[in-house]
Write an enzyme that holds these catalytic residues in place. Structure first.
Site, PDB file in Angstrom:
ATOM      1  N   TYR A 282     -14.165   1.199  10.159  1.00 52.01           N
ATOM      2  CA  TYR A 282     -12.737   1.548  10.260  1.00 52.01           C
ATOM      3  C   TYR A 282     -12.400   1.999  11.682  1.00 52.01           C
ATOM      4  O   TYR A 282     -11.493   1.458  12.320  1.00 52.01           O
ATOM      5  CB  TYR A 282     -12.445   2.664   9.263  1.00 52.01           C
ATOM      6  CG  TYR A 282     -10.988   3.064   9.179  1.00 52.01           C
ATOM      7  CD1 TYR A 282     -10.043   2.209   8.615  1.00 52.01           C
ATOM      8  CD2 TYR A 282     -10.556   4.310   9.636  1.00 52.01           C
ATOM      9  CE1 TYR A 282      -8.703   2.591   8.512  1.00 52.01           C
ATOM     10  CE2 TYR A 282      -9.225   4.695   9.534  1.00 52.01           C
ATOM     11  CZ  TYR A 282      -8.301   3.837   8.971  1.00 52.01           C
ATOM     12  OH  TYR A 282      -6.986   4.210   8.872  1.00 52.01           O
TER      13      TYR A 282
ATOM     14  N   GLY B  64      -3.720  -1.997  -2.424  1.00 48.63           N
ATOM     15  CA  GLY B  64      -2.314  -1.804  -2.771  1.00 48.63           C
ATOM     16  C   GLY B  64      -2.047  -2.370  -4.152  1.00 48.63           C
ATOM     17  O   GLY B  64      -2.947  -2.899  -4.797  1.00 48.63           O
TER      18      GLY B  64
ATOM     19  N   GLY C 183       0.827  -1.209   0.000  1.00 50.61           N
ATOM     20  CA  GLY C 183       0.000   0.000   0.000  1.00 50.61           C
ATOM     21  C   GLY C 183       0.858   1.254   0.000  1.00 50.61           C
ATOM     22  O   GLY C 183       2.086   1.197  -0.109  1.00 50.61           O
TER      23      GLY C 183
ATOM     24  N   ASP D 190      -3.948 -13.023   2.774  1.00 48.07           N
ATOM     25  CA  ASP D 190      -4.897 -12.184   3.496  1.00 48.07           C
ATOM     26  C   ASP D 190      -4.629 -12.327   4.996  1.00 48.07           C
ATOM     27  O   ASP D 190      -4.506 -13.455   5.496  1.00 48.07           O
ATOM     28  CB  ASP D 190      -6.319 -12.666   3.151  1.00 48.07           C
ATOM     29  CG  ASP D 190      -7.348 -11.612   3.465  1.00 48.07           C
ATOM     30  OD1 ASP D 190      -7.394 -11.178   4.629  1.00 48.07           O
ATOM     31  OD2 ASP D 190      -8.079 -11.224   2.549  1.00 48.07           O
TER      32      ASP D 190
ATOM     33  N   ASP E 110       0.364  -9.136   1.549  1.00 42.50           N
ATOM     34  CA  ASP E 110      -0.661  -8.201   1.069  1.00 42.50           C
ATOM     35  C   ASP E 110      -1.643  -8.944   0.166  1.00 42.50           C
ATOM     36  O   ASP E 110      -1.246  -9.846  -0.571  1.00 42.50           O
ATOM     37  CB  ASP E 110       0.005  -7.071   0.265  1.00 42.50           C
ATOM     38  CG  ASP E 110      -0.821  -5.790   0.267  1.00 42.50           C
ATOM     39  OD1 ASP E 110      -0.353  -4.783   0.807  1.00 42.50           O
ATOM     40  OD2 ASP E 110      -1.944  -5.806  -0.286  1.00 42.50           O
ATOM     41  N   ASN E 111      -2.920  -8.552   0.245  1.00 41.26           N
ATOM     42  CA  ASN E 111      -3.912  -9.169  -0.654  1.00 41.26           C
ATOM     43  C   ASN E 111      -4.235  -8.261  -1.839  1.00 41.26           C
ATOM     44  O   ASN E 111      -5.128  -8.553  -2.617  1.00 41.26           O
ATOM     45  CB  ASN E 111      -5.198  -9.533   0.106  1.00 41.26           C
ATOM     46  CG  ASN E 111      -5.968  -8.299   0.560  1.00 41.26           C
ATOM     47  OD1 ASN E 111      -5.505  -7.171   0.408  1.00 41.26           O
ATOM     48  ND2 ASN E 111      -7.144  -8.510   1.122  1.00 41.26           N
TER      49      ASN E 111
HETATM   50  P1  NAD Z   1      -3.456   1.599   1.737  1.00 41.85           P
HETATM   51  O1  NAD Z   1      -4.875   1.248   1.468  1.00 41.85           O
HETATM   52  O2  NAD Z   1      -2.680   2.269   0.649  1.00 41.85           O
HETATM   53  O3  NAD Z   1      -2.637   0.305   2.187  1.00 41.85           O
HETATM   54  C1  NAD Z   1      -3.204  -0.759   2.893  1.00 41.85           C
HETATM   55  C2  NAD Z   1      -2.608  -2.049   2.364  1.00 41.85           C
HETATM   56  O4  NAD Z   1      -3.166  -3.156   3.077  1.00 41.85           O
HETATM   57  C3  NAD Z   1      -2.917  -2.288   0.875  1.00 41.85           C
HETATM   58  O5  NAD Z   1      -1.765  -2.693   0.193  1.00 41.85           O
HETATM   59  C4  NAD Z   1      -3.970  -3.386   0.909  1.00 41.85           C
HETATM   60  O6  NAD Z   1      -3.981  -4.150  -0.278  1.00 41.85           O
HETATM   61  C5  NAD Z   1      -3.555  -4.164   2.143  1.00 41.85           C
HETATM   62  N1  NAD Z   1      -4.662  -4.921   2.737  1.00 41.85           N
HETATM   63  C6  NAD Z   1      -5.915  -4.491   3.018  1.00 41.85           C
HETATM   64  N2  NAD Z   1      -6.636  -5.474   3.567  1.00 41.85           N
HETATM   65  C7  NAD Z   1      -5.812  -6.570   3.648  1.00 41.85           C
HETATM   66  C8  NAD Z   1      -5.984  -7.900   4.114  1.00 41.85           C
HETATM   67  N3  NAD Z   1      -7.156  -8.309   4.610  1.00 41.85           N
HETATM   68  N4  NAD Z   1      -4.938  -8.740   4.027  1.00 41.85           N
HETATM   69  C9  NAD Z   1      -3.746  -8.341   3.503  1.00 41.85           C
HETATM   70  N5  NAD Z   1      -3.538  -7.106   3.046  1.00 41.85           N
HETATM   71  C10 NAD Z   1      -4.561  -6.213   3.117  1.00 41.85           C
HETATM   72  O7  NAD Z   1      -3.460   2.481   3.046  1.00 41.85           O
HETATM   73  P2  NAD Z   1      -2.269   3.308   3.712  1.00 41.85           P
HETATM   74  O8  NAD Z   1      -2.597   4.745   3.621  1.00 41.85           O
HETATM   75  O9  NAD Z   1      -0.972   2.831   3.214  1.00 41.85           O
HETATM   76  O10 NAD Z   1      -2.449   2.881   5.242  1.00 41.85           O
HETATM   77  C11 NAD Z   1      -1.635   1.896   5.847  1.00 41.85           C
HETATM   78  C12 NAD Z   1      -1.990   1.752   7.306  1.00 41.85           C
HETATM   79  O11 NAD Z   1      -1.821   2.996   7.990  1.00 41.85           O
HETATM   80  C13 NAD Z   1      -3.431   1.319   7.542  1.00 41.85           C
HETATM   81  O12 NAD Z   1      -3.465   0.408   8.617  1.00 41.85           O
HETATM   82  C14 NAD Z   1      -4.129   2.598   7.942  1.00 41.85           C
HETATM   83  O13 NAD Z   1      -5.226   2.358   8.777  1.00 41.85           O
HETATM   84  C15 NAD Z   1      -3.013   3.353   8.657  1.00 41.85           C
HETATM   85  N6  NAD Z   1      -3.247   4.806   8.593  1.00 41.85           N
HETATM   86  C16 NAD Z   1      -2.958   5.501   7.444  1.00 41.85           C
HETATM   87  C17 NAD Z   1      -3.211   6.880   7.407  1.00 41.85           C
HETATM   88  C18 NAD Z   1      -2.911   7.708   6.185  1.00 41.85           C
HETATM   89  O14 NAD Z   1      -3.120   8.919   6.213  1.00 41.85           O
HETATM   90  N7  NAD Z   1      -2.403   7.138   5.120  1.00 41.85           N
HETATM   91  C19 NAD Z   1      -3.751   7.520   8.525  1.00 41.85           C
HETATM   92  C20 NAD Z   1      -4.056   6.755   9.650  1.00 41.85           C
HETATM   93  C21 NAD Z   1      -3.773   5.408   9.682  1.00 41.85           C
END
Ligand code: NAD
Ligand code: UDP
Length: 354
Positions: free
Chosen positions: A170, A63, A37, A83, A58-59
């Site tokens: 969430y 991402g 991601g 997953d 990653d699933n």
């Molecule tokens: P993103 O959606 O780009 O990345 C999340 C990744 O997790 C993706 O690659 C997705 O394919 C993978 N994923 C989702 N469900 C899955 C599952 N069941 N099994 C395996 N892989 C799975 O989001 P991001 O912005 O990179 O956020 C990453 C983390 O940081 C998250 O936990 C999010 O809650 C936390 N976060 C991000 C922000 C932000 O501003 N970006 C703010 C607060 C918290």
């Protein structure tokens, strides 16, 4: 004799970004869930540069393989499609548990799956941490504060969250993930860290993930309207992704395990002010030739007000006193410098797509 060609002289890839050569004793086996991601891929880059062995699980729900393609074939790197709701059996020293869609658009597509990911995924990764005695870091969120009645938000504030609205999958998912994390720490002695991340932006955000920075930058580059939901008076504090990565690693490496730590930028602005800032910056970068000019027939974007979304938190700003104290961390990038990098990234993505 079979008439197959020989593949022994082919290597998959010979040039990679530079990585540090670590002595065996300092090299860690690190699992990054959600590593494909936006945030995860930058974390993987940093851990690889530091010389560790990195496994990504990653699933690819939100991402993409392309965020990590520059590491595929490197001996320190492994990409596993899987997953987190299913158990995983590997040996690791550290787990950065990031897997979970993060943009409201993505996490609301399948609210039940988002909850399963947060609950069962975190349970599985904590189980893995317990078995392997790995240190575990949860990427929690400022959304655990909900619609905050305390401003800015310190870690001691318990939050004001709607338990059954469209964002609950969430917000409540992350709250249960935090509860699980400290449950395992108290009951089973798992060594845990919890980062409460505030809005973060940068290259590799998905162009269509619906978040403030990606939406506004892509619209401004395409000459389309920047749609502000509601009156634009909601506030957000924006942090550039490289600062977040430094904060996550500092927390993982620190001795502070007593409770969650806010990782965010105190640089607060209204949504409307961020829209104007991004519009002005895109114009400036066009004027200096840093990004391509508007295509023939395209007009400069304007701001358009559209109906508000349900349960949108009206203000958000981290109190980062604790991170300063226990991690000696605070953001180093200015929002403007981060936005410039992000605008250049999306401009090159759009040019490639044409
Ligand atoms: P993103 O959606 O780009 O990345 C999340 C990744 O997790 C993706 O690659 C997705 O394919 C993978 N994923 C989702 N469900 C899955 C599952 N069941 N099994 C395996 N892989 C799975 O989001 P991001 O912005 O990179 O956020 C990453 C983390 O940081 C998250 O936990 C999010 O809650 C936390 N976060 C991000 C922000 C932000 O501003 N970006 C703010 C607060 C918290
Ligand atoms: N927002 C907006 N227009 C957009 C995208 C977001 O006005 O095209 C607003 C949204 O309503 C919220 C803020 O920007 O008030 C931040 O939204 P984002 O989805 O980036 O993150 P979150 O709501 O999770 O903080």
């Amino acid at each position: 004799v079979p008439d197959w060609p020989s593949a022994v002289s082919f290597t998959s890839r010979t040039t990679f970004p530079p990585v540090k050569k670590l002595p065996k004793a300092q090299k860690r086996r690190v699992l990054v869930t959600g590593g494909a991601g936006f945030v995860g891929s930058h974390l993987v880059d940093r851990l690889m540069f530091l010389g560790h062995d990195v496994v990504v699980l990653d699933n690819f729900f939100s991402g993409s393989k392309s965020t990590l393609s520059h590491w595929v074939g490197h001996p320190n790197f492994e990409l596993v499609r899987g997953d987190v709701v299913e158990p995983l059996l590997i040996e690791v020293d550290q787990i950065y548990h990031l897997a979970c869609p993060a943009s409201p658009k993505a996490y609301q597509i399948n609210a039940v799956k988002t909850l399963k990911t947060s609950f069962m995924g975190t349970l599985n990764m904590l189980g893995l941490a317990k078995r392997t005695k790995a240190r575990f870091l949860l990427s929690s969120t400022s959304e655990v504060y909900g619609s905050p009645s305390v401003h800015p938000q310190p870690e001691t504030y318990w939050g004001n969250v709607n338990p059954n609205g469209p964002r609950s999958c969430y917000d409540e998912g992350k709250r249960v993930a935090e509860a699980l994390t400290y449950g395992y720490a108290r009951q089973d002695g798992v060594d845990v860290r919890v980062a409460r991340i505030f809005n973060c932006f940068g290259p590799r955000m998905s162009a269509d993930d619906g978040r403030l920075v990606s939406n506004f930058v892509v619209a401004a580059l395409k000459g389309e309207p920047l749609q502000v939901y509601g009156d634009g008076e909601a506030t957000r504090s924006l942090m550039f992704v490289h600062d977040l990565i430094s904060g996550l690693i500092a927390l993982m490496e620190s001795d502070y395990s007593e409770g969650p730590v806010n990782i965010g930028s105190p640089d607060e602005g209204t949504v409307l002010s961020w829209a104007s800032t991004i519009l002005a910056l895109v114009k400036d970068l066009r004027a200096t030739g840093s990004i391509p000019p508007l295509a023939a027939g395209q007009k400069e974007s304007e701001i358009e007000f559209v109906p508000a979304v349900v349960d949108d938190p009206p203000r958000r700003k981290p109190d980062i006193t604790l991170a300063k104290e226990v991690l000696a961390w605070e953001p180093r990038w200015t929002v403007m410098a981060g936005l410039e990098e992000t605008i250049r990234y999306f401009a090159s993505q759009l040019a490639e797509g044409e």
